[in-house]
Scaffold this motif. Structure first.
Motif, short mmCIF file in Angstrom:
data_model
loop_
_atom_site.label_atom_id
_atom_site.label_comp_id
_atom_site.label_asym_id
_atom_site.label_seq_id
_atom_site.Cartn_x
_atom_site.Cartn_y
_atom_site.Cartn_z
N ARG A 32 0.99 -1.27 -0.05
CA ARG A 32 0.06 -0.05 0.21
C ARG A 32 0.83 1.33 -0.06
NH1 ARG A 32 -5.30 -0.12 2.03
NH2 ARG A 32 -5.03 2.06 2.00
N ILE A 33 1.86 1.18 0.81
CA ILE A 33 2.75 2.21 0.89
C ILE A 33 3.47 2.56 -0.67
CG2 ILE A 33 4.94 3.08 1.78
CD1 ILE A 33 4.27 1.75 4.41
N ALA A 34 3.85 1.63 -1.12
CA ALA A 34 4.82 1.73 -2.56
C ALA A 34 3.80 2.25 -3.59
CB ALA A 34 5.27 0.32 -2.81
N ALA A 35 2.51 1.86 -3.33
CA ALA A 35 1.56 2.41 -4.36
C ALA A 35 1.22 3.78 -4.32
CB ALA A 35 0.12 1.66 -4.19
N VAL A 36 1.51 4.51 -3.19
CA VAL A 36 1.36 6.08 -3.08
C VAL A 36 2.45 6.91 -3.57
CG1 VAL A 36 0.52 7.79 -1.57
CG2 VAL A 36 -0.13 5.43 -1.43
N PRO A 37 2.38 7.65 -4.42
CA PRO A 37 3.61 8.60 -5.04
C PRO A 37 3.84 9.27 -4.01
CG PRO A 37 1.99 8.22 -6.73
CD PRO A 37 1.30 7.66 -5.47
N HIS A 38 5.01 9.53 -3.59
CA HIS A 38 5.69 10.23 -2.49
C HIS A 38 6.98 10.56 -2.56
CE1 HIS A 38 5.99 6.26 -1.02
NE2 HIS A 38 6.85 6.62 -0.14
N PRO A 171 6.91 14.13 19.76
CA PRO A 171 5.32 13.99 20.09
C PRO A 171 4.74 13.63 18.68
CG PRO A 171 5.97 15.57 21.47
CD PRO A 171 7.19 15.56 20.60
N TRP A 172 4.02 12.88 18.35
CA TRP A 172 3.44 12.44 17.13
C TRP A 172 2.68 13.69 16.24
CZ3 TRP A 172 -1.62 13.49 16.19
CH2 TRP A 172 -2.66 13.66 17.11
N SER A 173 1.93 14.57 17.19
CA SER A 173 1.39 15.50 16.63
C SER A 173 2.51 16.68 15.99
CB SER A 173 0.38 16.32 17.34
OG SER A 173 -0.01 17.48 16.94
N GLU A 174 3.41 16.87 16.67
CA GLU A 174 4.42 17.79 16.33
C GLU A 174 5.36 17.10 15.25
OE1 GLU A 174 8.62 19.74 18.10
OE2 GLU A 174 7.18 18.94 19.45
N PHE A 175 5.60 15.82 15.13
CA PHE A 175 6.18 15.37 13.96
C PHE A 175 5.55 15.38 12.71
CE2 PHE A 175 6.89 11.70 11.36
CZ PHE A 175 8.50 11.46 10.93
N ILE A 176 4.18 15.30 12.68
CA ILE A 176 3.47 15.41 11.77
C ILE A 176 3.51 16.95 10.92
CG2 ILE A 176 0.86 15.48 10.75
CD1 ILE A 176 0.43 12.92 12.59
N THR A 184 4.47 14.13 0.99
CA THR A 184 4.86 13.31 2.25
C THR A 184 3.73 12.24 2.13
OG1 THR A 184 6.11 15.07 3.29
CG2 THR A 184 5.21 13.33 4.71
N LEU A 185 4.23 11.14 2.71
CA LEU A 185 3.32 9.88 3.16
C LEU A 185 3.84 9.44 4.41
CD1 LEU A 185 1.42 7.83 2.65
CD2 LEU A 185 3.11 6.41 1.55
N PHE A 186 2.83 9.67 5.10
CA PHE A 186 2.92 9.31 6.74
C PHE A 186 2.58 7.95 6.99
CE2 PHE A 186 2.51 13.99 7.05
CZ PHE A 186 3.72 14.15 7.83
N TYR A 187 3.25 7.01 7.41
CA TYR A 187 2.51 5.83 7.89
C TYR A 187 2.31 5.99 9.50
CZ TYR A 187 2.05 1.21 9.79
OH TYR A 187 1.65 -0.11 10.40
N ARG A 222 -0.27 12.70 2.23
CA ARG A 222 -1.12 11.38 2.31
C ARG A 222 -0.63 10.61 3.65
NH1 ARG A 222 -2.30 9.79 -2.78
NH2 ARG A 222 -3.65 8.12 -1.96
N PHE A 223 -1.62 9.92 4.04
CA PHE A 223 -1.25 9.00 5.21
C PHE A 223 -2.01 7.60 4.98
CE2 PHE A 223 -5.50 9.99 6.49
CZ PHE A 223 -5.96 9.06 7.34
N ILE A 224 -1.27 6.62 5.59
CA ILE A 224 -1.72 5.43 6.08
C ILE A 224 -1.78 5.09 7.24
CG2 ILE A 224 -1.41 2.88 5.46
CD1 ILE A 224 -0.36 3.64 2.63
#
Length: 267
Positions: A32-38, A171-176, A184-187, A222-224
């Motif tokens: 799924r990650i590889a299928a998203v252009p990023h 912290p997760w929110s600051e990282f995003i 950017t693609l976030f997992y 984008r995110f997964i």
């Protein structure tokens, strides 16, 4: 076949188990990650890299993050001080006494090398890859869990894989917020809903899922996200795409395996 926007990379086995490590789901998530252009891959809760390391393709930029000081320090040490770290582990053996001694230590009193050696040793020997409230794990009919002759080549592979990877502890929110861009693609692999304390109660609590959903609705990238299938999770993340996946998880042998359902949530 590797998508044109990515470069091939050899998968690497995580060096130690980690609760919620996504081994059973990693292949599907990697596809799924590889299928998203990023252009940038940014993993918000990397743990021991159960998904990050099993990918077979990567973009130009990779960033891994974990607010656990043990995790972030471990990856920094393996990347920058691999040989010195290996020397610290060379004479370590599997021992309940040593496990209990290290578990009782305050990691805040240790150097980065000592802290990382303690963390790896405990994770290798802890039952079920537990992080909080660890217990010494014994597998009947199998060799000792900590074997430096097996750990050393795995650390070398990890050291090489981390070349060019940015390592954060935010912290997760600051990282995003910091890494959010159109390319950017976030997992995200947060603690399971209902099991937030499994990684230490100070790191994450249930109220943060609502904040996470709200922030993900506003990002430019984008995110997964992978999470256990729960009615509250479906309600919190309503409006996003959801793929339901049935899995069988095993802890301590097939006799303890159980069916589970996970959701892969994305925008």
């Amino acid at each position: 076949m590797v998508p044109l926007h990515l470069s091939p990379v050899a998968p690497v086995r995580p060096v130690a188990p980690y609760i919620g490590g996504k081994k059973a789901l990693a292949r599907r998530l990697a596809a799924r990650i590889a299928a998203v252009p990023h252009v940038t891959y940014a993993e918000v809760f990397v743990g021991m890299g159960g998904v990050f390391l099993r990918r077979e393709a990567r973009p130009k930029a990779e960033v891994i993050n974990d607010y656990s000081e043990d995790v972030a320090t471990f990856f920094r040490v393996v990347r920058h001080h691999y040989q010195a770290f290996l020397d610290m582990l060379r004479f370590q053996i599997s021992s309940r006494t040593e496990f209990e001694r290290l578990a009782a230590q305050d990691p805040g009193t240790l150097t980065d090398l000592q802290r990382s050696a303690r963390f790896l040793y405990l994770q290798k020997l802890a039952f079920g890859g537990k992080v909080a409230r660890r217990n010494f794990g014994v597998s009947m009919g199998r060799p000792a869990r900590f074997d430096v002759t097996k750990v050393a080549p795995m650390l070398e592979d990890l050291h090489e894989r981390l070349a060019g990877v940015t390592i954060e502890r935010l912290p997760w929110s600051e990282f995003i917020r910091r890494y959010d861009r159109a390319g950017t693609l976030f997992y995200l692999d947060p603690p399971y809903y209902g099991c937030e304390g499994d990684y230490g109660r100070e790191l994450f609590d249930r109220s943060q899922f609502v904040a996470m959903a709200g922030q993900l609705r506003r990002i430019s990238g984008r995110f997964i996200l992978s999470l256990n299938d729960h009615p509250d999770v479906r309600e919190i993340f309503a409006g996003f795409e959801m793929e339901e996946v049935g899995l069988r998880y095993t802890v301590g042998g097939m006799a303890n395996s159980q069916q589970a359902r996970e959701l892969i949530i994305s925008n």
